[in-house]
Scaffold this motif. Structure first.
Motif, PDB file in Angstrom:
ATOM      1  N   UNK A  90      -3.380  10.191  39.857  1.00 54.09           N
ATOM      2  CA  UNK A  90      -3.570  11.368  39.019  1.00 54.09           C
ATOM      3  C   UNK A  90      -4.560  11.095  37.903  1.00 54.09           C
ATOM      4  N   UNK A  91      -4.855  12.120  37.128  1.00 54.40           N
ATOM      5  CA  UNK A  91      -5.873  11.986  36.078  1.00 54.40           C
ATOM      6  C   UNK A  91      -5.366  11.202  34.883  1.00 54.40           C
ATOM      7  N   UNK A  92      -4.128  11.431  34.468  1.00 53.45           N
ATOM      8  CA  UNK A  92      -3.584  10.754  33.295  1.00 53.45           C
ATOM      9  C   UNK A  92      -2.183  10.228  33.609  1.00 53.45           C
ATOM     10  N   UNK A  93      -2.094   9.199  34.431  1.00 49.27           N
ATOM     11  CA  UNK A  93      -0.769   8.675  34.778  1.00 49.27           C
ATOM     12  C   UNK A  93      -0.125   7.978  33.592  1.00 49.27           C
ATOM     13  N   UNK A  94       1.198   7.961  33.578  1.00 48.35           N
ATOM     14  CA  UNK A  94       1.928   7.273  32.517  1.00 48.35           C
ATOM     15  C   UNK A  94       1.654   5.776  32.602  1.00 48.35           C
ATOM     16  N   UNK A  95       1.597   5.131  31.430  1.00 46.50           N
ATOM     17  CA  UNK A  95       1.317   3.699  31.390  1.00 46.50           C
ATOM     18  C   UNK A  95       2.358   2.918  32.183  1.00 46.50           C
ATOM     19  N   UNK A  96       3.620   3.308  32.088  1.00 49.47           N
ATOM     20  CA  UNK A  96       4.674   2.606  32.823  1.00 49.47           C
ATOM     21  C   UNK A  96       4.414   2.652  34.322  1.00 49.47           C
ATOM     22  N   UNK A  97       3.870   3.763  34.800  1.00 46.96           N
ATOM     23  CA  UNK A  97       3.536   3.878  36.233  1.00 46.96           C
ATOM     24  C   UNK A  97       2.430   2.888  36.596  1.00 46.96           C
ATOM     25  N   UNK A  98       1.428   2.785  35.753  1.00 49.13           N
ATOM     26  CA  UNK A  98       0.318   1.883  36.025  1.00 49.13           C
ATOM     27  C   UNK A  98       0.770   0.421  36.034  1.00 49.13           C
TER      28      UNK A  98
END
Length: 205
Positions: A90-98
Motif C-alpha cells: 500500500x501507499x502508507x503502510x503501518x511501520x509495524x507491518x513493515x
C-alpha cells in the motif's frame, strides 16, 4: 603531482558524487595513476593493514567511523525501504507491518555499526528483524528484493538504482540514518592529502 593513489569504495558512493570527484581529480592531477577497488568495509580494513590501500569511501552509522582512521564526512542520508512493487504494502503502510516483513540485509561484518543501528531501530519499535537473506552488495540486495525475497533498508542514494520490479519507500518521522566517509591513515602521503583536499573543496562548493 606524480604517483599512484589506491582508492577503495563501497558501491553506494558510486550513485552519488564520487564519479565527478574522480574525473575532476584526474583532470587536475594527470600524473597521478588511480587504482580503484570496489570493496566493503571489512575488505578495506584488510587492505589498509596490508598497505595495499591509501584511502577508502566507507558507509557506517552516524559518527561510528572505524577507530584509528582520519576521516572526512561525505554526508548523512536517511535509509529507505526497498520492496517489490507487487508486495502489496500500500501507499502508507503501518511501520509495524513493515518491520514484520522478511528482511534482506548485509552481513554484520561488512558494516557492523550500520547493522547494529538497524537492529536498534527494530528493537526501539518493539520488533525483531526476520532475516530472510544476506548479501554483500547493495545491487545484489536490490535484486533479491525484486525476486520477492523480502524488503531491505538501503541508503537513499541507492534509489538511483532503478531495478524493474522494485520501489523505494521513504518513511516519515525518524528513519535509520547512514553516513559515508572518506577514511585514510595518518600520516598521509602527499597524493592522499591532495585527494582529500580535492574532495573537501568539492563538498564546500
Amino acid at each position: 603531482e606524480q604517483g599512484r593513489l589506491s582508492l577503495a569504495f563501497v558501491s553506494t558512493v558510486g550513485y552519488g558524487e564520487m564519479p565527478r570527484w574522480l574525473r575532476g581529480f584526474r583532470e587536475q592531477h594527470p600524473g597521478v595513476a588511480l587504482n580503484l577497488l570496489e570493496a566493503t568495509l571489512d575488505v578495506q580494513q584488510q587492505g589498509f593493514e596490508r598497505g595495499d590501500l591509501d584511502a577508502g569511501f566507507v558507509i557506517h552509522a552516524p559518527d561510528a567511523v572505524p577507530p584509528g582512521f582520519a576521516r572526512l564526512s561525505i554526508g548523512m542520508e536517511p535509509m529507505v525501504l526497498a520492496h517489490a512493487e507487487d508486495w502489496g504494502l500500500g501507499r502508507r503502510p503501518a511501520l509495524a507491518r513493515l518491520l514484520a516483513e522478511p528482511l534482506v540485509v548485509f552481513p554484520r561484518e561488512i558494516a557492523p555499526s550500520l547493522f547494529d543501528a538497524l537492529l536498534g531501530f527494530y528493537r526501539a519499535h518493539g520488533a525483531t528483524p526476520q532475516i530472510a537473506q544476506e548479501a554483500n552488495q547493495m545491487q545484489t540486495i536490490v535484486n533479491l528484493v525484486s525476486a520477492g525475497m523480502g524488503v531491505a533498508w538501503v541508503p537513499r542514494s541507492v534509489c538511483a538504482l532503478q531495478r524493474p520490479g522494485v520501489r523505494y519507500l521513504e518513511l516519515a518521522g525518524d528513519p535509520p540514518q547512514s553516513e559515508t566517509s572518506l577514511i585514510w591513515k595518518e600520516p598521509a602521503a602527499p597524493v592522499v592529502s591532495r585527494f582529500v583536499d580535492h574532495v573537501r573543496a568539492a563538498l564546500a562548493s
